[in-house]
Design an enzyme around this catalytic site. Structure first.
Site, PDB file in Angstrom:
ATOM      1  N   LYS A   1      19.170   7.939 -30.918  1.00  0.00           N
ATOM      2  CA  LYS A   1      20.179   6.885 -30.902  1.00  0.00           C
ATOM      3  C   LYS A   1      21.422   7.372 -31.635  1.00  0.00           C
ATOM      4  CE  LYS A   1      21.089   2.214 -32.671  1.00  0.00           C
ATOM      5  NZ  LYS A   1      20.544   1.100 -33.480  1.00  0.00           N
TER       6      LYS A   1
ATOM      7  N   LEU B   1       9.865  -9.362 -42.833  1.00  0.00           N
ATOM      8  CA  LEU B   1      10.172 -10.748 -42.480  1.00  0.00           C
ATOM      9  C   LEU B   1       9.820 -11.717 -43.594  1.00  0.00           C
ATOM     10  CD1 LEU B   1       8.854 -10.684 -38.795  1.00  0.00           C
ATOM     11  CD2 LEU B   1      11.195 -10.364 -39.607  1.00  0.00           C
TER      12      LEU B   1
END
Length: 509
Positions: free
Chosen positions: A82, A335
């Protein structure tokens, strides 16, 4: 000098997934020469969210810092490379821009490159800003570069991250951590017990008690330890980042594997498309005030290519962060700590940065830890604020008014910290982020330029530079990047040559 040491000897990690096993891998490496028992509890019955399939460059250094061979990791996680993110339809429909990693150009005679580019543009030069980004030019041609051969070329400062399979990453880190002595317990945590000081003392799992001196909460959104037990509190940032749901689906490849993520604006949010070696990861992040789940599913399926490998899965979330990421003898990660939508792929970075800071401020078993807990929480909260403001920038600068969602984004109130940054930039084109901040000037320049936010002038000091020589210097730099990029292998060829996952999975078949 006499020092009193009361070392922690038992750490319990509640939850697996990427966050849990990255914590286990990092801590088992950092503490490998110490008598510390690390136990991770997870249940195969409880699925993981599996987000974080696109990453940012700091992950590379994190993996290498704990002794992981990058090529081996890439093969086992079906990873691709990426170079940045292509943003489509964010400013207006039909327009796109690129956010690269690395830096733009080089300073000239001590002057900031962006200011030099502004002056050249004011003098009539029309060379795009991204012509000075190695990553943007490589991505444009679906090229990658051989890092150890690029040092003395125009690509020498190019940076990259990975697209990877989050489930395979967790599996890889699990093997690594268990090889380092981490103990895994399969089971569901049914109760959390505290001592008379409020610290967590043990967890009830499989009709047994798992005791610990320090606990790490990787239990996901519910925050079983940090929130349900210790009540750390939560800062809700939904007013600034209104998207609160996502639908995901995996598909086969149907075209060239690009070395970048695609983030495409949709009517009520945005969709992502992440190429891995063996499949595509796709998702649509949206706000349920402007879009139903079924509409989101239909939109996503209309924007994917290839055959479906999974059924669409809807995930609800709330954007924000715990008021205290570390409370008493419990650190929250992933999270359980907070969530900022995956627009700039920061989820895994926040886990690894939290771990790095935690190791620097590692506690003991005394009652003197509060000063480091307070400083840890201050710095992590600042990291979240910085990322929040950068993400808000993508939305609030839109020129779109074709749907209620984009009308809201264009007119919403923005944080005071972002207001101030934009006000200074619009006058002088100046950005002064702190050195420890994640998003440095290149990132801000890329998004501001892509969203057509331009300063009213360049720094007048640059009038001491000869305009013709300045423009010539900039042209030479961009031409060098273009020529160097064309000599590089294609992204697909690079993967085949150096890190093809087929050999790993053929052996295991």
């Amino acid at each position: 000098m006499q020092l009193t040491q009361q070392p922690i000897t038992k750490i319990v990690i509640a939850g697996g997934g990427t966050a849990g096993w990255l914590a286990a891998a990092t801590l088992s490496y950092a503490l490998k020469k110490q008598a510390v028992e690390i136990t991770l509890i997870e249940s195969d019955e409880i699925g993981t969210i599996g987000v974080g399939e696109a990453t940012i460059p700091p992950l590379i250094a994190i993996l290498e810092s704990i002794g992981i061979d990058l090529a081996d990791f890439i093969k086992h996680t079906q990873a691709t490379f990426k170079l940045g993110i292509q943003f489509a339809d964010w400013y207006n429909k039909g327009e796109a821009y690129f956010h690269p990693f690395g830096t733009l150009g080089r300073n000239i005679d001590g002057h900031d490159f962006y200011q030099c580019w502004l002056k050249a543009a004011a003098e009539g030069d029309s060379t795009p800003l991204m012509a000075h980004s190695p990553e943007a030019i490589l991505a444009q041609h679906n090229k990658f570069f051989i890092p150890h051969e690029a040092h003395n070329t125009a690509l020498g400062r190019a940076r990259f991250a990975l697209h990877l399979d989050a489930g395979l990453m967790a599996r890889y880190l699990r093997r690594y951590a268990q090889n380092n002595g981490v103990k895994r317990i399969e089971g569901v945590i049914t109760d959390v017990h505290q001592d008379n000081t409020g610290n967590i003392s043990h967890l009830h799992v499989n009709q047994q008690y798992v005791t610990g001196e320090f606990f790490i909460d990787c239990s996901g959104f519910k925050g079983l330890l940090i929130e349900q037990t210790l009540h750390a509190g939560f800062d809700d940032w939904s007013d600034y980042l209104p998207c609160n749901r996502a639908v995901t689906v995996q598909t086969t490849h149907s075209k060239t594997i690009s070395p970048y993520t695609v983030a495409k604006a949709q009517n009520a949010g945005w969709s992502w498309h992440i190429p891995l070696q063996h499949r595509m990861g796709n998702g649509y992040v949206f706000c349920d005030k402007y879009c139903t789940d079924q509409q989101a599913i239909d939109t996503l399926l209309a924007n994917v290519t290839g055959e479906l490998l999974t059924h669409p899965k809807v995930i609800a979330f709330k954007t924000g962060v715990r008021k205290q990421a570390w409370l008493k003898n419990c650190l929250s990660l992933g999270l359980a700590q907070g969530f900022i939508e995956p627009l700039e792929s920061t989820a895994i970075h926040l886990v690894s940065k939290s771990l790095a800071l935690f190791i620097k401020m590692f506690p003991d078993n005394s009652d003197t830890n509060q000063v480091i807990i307070d400083e840890f929480n201050r710095r992590i909260h600042q990291d979240y604020l910085e990322i929040r403001d950068f993400l808000v920038l993508h939305y609030c600068t839109t020129a779109r008014s074709d749907t209620e969602f984009w009308q809201r984004c264009a007119s919403m109130a923005i944080p005071q910290s972002l207001q101030q940054k934009l006000a200074i930039f619009k006058v002088a084109g100046t950005l002064t982020p702190a050195a420890e901040q994640l998003f440095q000037p290149t990132s801000w320049y890329a998004v501001l330029n892509g969203m057509q936010v331009m300063p009213s002038r360049y720094n007048p000091v640059l009038d001491s530079l000869d305009s013709n020589k300045l423009i010539q210097s900039l042209h030479q730099g961009s031409e060098a990047i273009a020529q160097a990029a064309l000599t590089q292998p294609s992204h697909a060829d690079f993967i085949t040559r150096f890190c093809d996952a087929k050999e790993i999975y053929q052996k295991s078949a």
